[in-house]
Write an enzyme that holds these catalytic residues in place. Structure first.
Site, PDB file in Angstrom:
ATOM      1  N   LYS A  29       0.734  -1.267   0.016  1.00 11.75           N
ATOM      2  CA  LYS A  29       0.047  -0.036   0.071  1.00 11.75           C
ATOM      3  C   LYS A  29       1.037   1.397  -0.030  1.00 11.75           C
ATOM      4  CE  LYS A  29      -4.359   1.107   0.336  1.00 11.75           C
ATOM      5  NZ  LYS A  29      -5.587   0.213  -0.476  1.00 11.75           N
ATOM      6  N   ASP A  71      -6.868   4.129  -4.865  1.00 13.07           N
ATOM      7  CA  ASP A  71      -7.422   4.032  -3.729  1.00 13.07           C
ATOM      8  C   ASP A  71      -8.242   5.475  -3.302  1.00 13.07           C
ATOM      9  OD1 ASP A  71      -7.830   2.059  -1.154  1.00 13.07           O
ATOM     10  OD2 ASP A  71      -7.240   3.774  -0.346  1.00 13.07           O
TER      11      ASP A  71
END
Ligand code: NAD
Length: 424
Positions: free
Chosen positions: A114, A154
């Site tokens: 991430k 995201d």
């Protein structure tokens, strides 16, 4: 130069606390060896970067960004990039760990990663956003690559931002590398159906969960917290499947109508830059109120830590489908289980996005692109199979869907590590 974004102690981060509590519980349940437990409880690589961006007024601001690879045992690292003021080392660490389990639950050959930059994109011009993105992409270019670590959108990032990252990486190596990101524009090697994939996956598992509960989806009342990429697509597709969306929200507040809202109208309003607290014809409600309204399916699709020990006793939905990552705390989970509320966990429910990202990566490597129906048919198969496996394990072991999904994911990663052995 402006002051740096202060980073809180990662261990104190609420998302990281949730991720570790979940992992420790499942490691106990699986009786995981000490070495594996230590390995899987930590990230493999963590990059923190403080980097300068030229602002439109001529000043220079320093931003803090991260790229974290949690585990690479099953393949290259995969995970989105988030732009949000609350991005922190602990949050990104948690999100990277969840990506590892998620890829394993839907059985795609990736590890988890991430990234994020602590910033508020609402306060940046388009030029500032592009310069921030290109500089951040350069800073993390020592980690990312089509064979090593592949970012995706995201919160507050999208196809345009992926195109800038792809272009920046390509400029630095001297040739075009579309496979370095997924969630790209279709004209640049993106996949049909990627933009809506996470929302479609949420809708598919919501339908399967209703079937498991023996309830019809037709006419089911849906409430969605966070009507962004995931929430709006889940709402539209559930509406097409026969459900009725009765409440939606964004960070400003929510709109509620027990007779039903039109997802297409809400989407138009959002796309035009509207905030739901200003929605004409309806009274604004708070996000806290929205979560406690009666409905058949509640979809948290905003951020972590939304359903807590405080509001879990007041949730009036028999089914929660987690579009967001980490929206439910472990304490809330226990209360919901006690109350007989079924929770389809994030690492299963929102895995449609990474699944179609995987399809995009495969199509890019093959230089051969599928049409929309091929993508959605394959997505449907992956999501229903994962749901069936998790539901069967949950029944067999007498555990919640979350524990079953974590058991399946952690087990698969642990097995890959055992097969590979410990180097050297
Ligand atoms: P997005 O930026 O498109 O939308 C986020 C939405 O949440 C916006 O409507 C925003 O206003 C709202 N929001 C932000 N803070 C809020 C708050 N405090 N209360 C209520 N609403 C709030 O982001 P997205 O891509 O839709 O991501 C949403 C969630 O889904 C995140 O948890 C993300 O990690 C997760 N997710 C996204 C993808 C993807 O493919 N985009 C894949 C898997 C999981």
């Amino acid at each position: 130069m402006a002051t740096l974004h202060a980073t809180a102690e990662p261990a104190q981060d609420p998302a990281y606390a949730i991720a570790m509590a979940q992992f420790n519980a499942v490691a106990d349940r699986l009786d995981l060896e000490d070495g594996l437990r230590a390995l899987l409880g930590a990230s493999k690589r963590e990059l923190t970067t403080h980097f300068p961006v030229k602002m439109d007024d001529g000043s220079i601001r320093v931003f803090t960004g991260y790229r974290i690879q949690h585990n690479l045992a099953r393949g290259p690292a995969k995970g989105g990039i988030r732009y949000h003021p609350q991005v922190s080392l602990g949050e990104v660490r948690a999100l990277a760990m969840w990506m590892t389990w998620k890829c394993a639950v839907v059985n795609i050959p990736y590890g988890g990663a991430k990234g994020g930059v602590a910033c508020d994109p609402k306060n940046l011009s388009l030029g500032e956003l592009e310069r921030l993105t290109r500089r951040y992409a350069t800073e993390i270019s020592i980690l990312i690559g089509p064979e090593s670590d592949i970012p995706a959108p995201d919160v507050n990032t999208n196809a345009r931002i992926m195109a800038w990252i792809m272009d920046t990486y390509s400029m630095n190596v001297g040739y075009s590398v579309p496979g370095v990101v997924t969630g790209k524009p279709v004209d640049l090697g993106g996949s049909q159906g990627r933009e809506e994939a996470t929302g479609r996956g949420v809708a598919i598992v919501a339908r399967e969960a209703m079937r498991l509960l023996g309830k019809p989806l037709e006419g089911a009342r849906v409430i969605i917290q966070g009507f962004g990429n995931v929430g709006s697509n889940a709402g539209r597709i559930l509406n097409e499947m026969g459900a009725t969306v009765i409440g939606v929200s964004d960070s400003s507040g929510g709109v509620y109508n027990p007779d039903g809202l039109k997802p297409s109208e809400m989407e138009e309003f959002r796309a035009a830059g509207g905030r739901f607290c200003d929605y004409p014809t309806h009274k604004c409600i708070t996000n806290a109120q929205l979560l406690e309204l009666p409905c058949d399916i509640l979809i948290p699709a905003a951020l972590e830590n939304q359903i807590t020990a405080k509001n879990a006793p007041h949730i009036r939905a028999p089914l929660i489908v987690e579009g967001a990552n980490g929206p439910t705390t472990p304490e809330a989970d226990a209360i919901l289980a006690e109350r007989g509320i079924l929770v389809v966990p994030d690492i299963l429910a929102n895995a449609g996005g990474v699944t179609v990202s995987y399809f995009e990566w495969v199509q890019g490597l093959e230089r051969y692109f599928w049409d929309f129906s091929e993508v959605t048919t394959k997505l449907e198969r992956v999501m229903t199979q994962a749901f069936t496996e998790v539901a069967a394990l949950s029944q067999r072991e007498g555990v919640t869907l979350r524990d079953a999904a974590l058991m399946l994911g952690v087990q698969r990663v642990a097995e890959a590590i055992r097969l590979r052995g410990v180097y050297p």
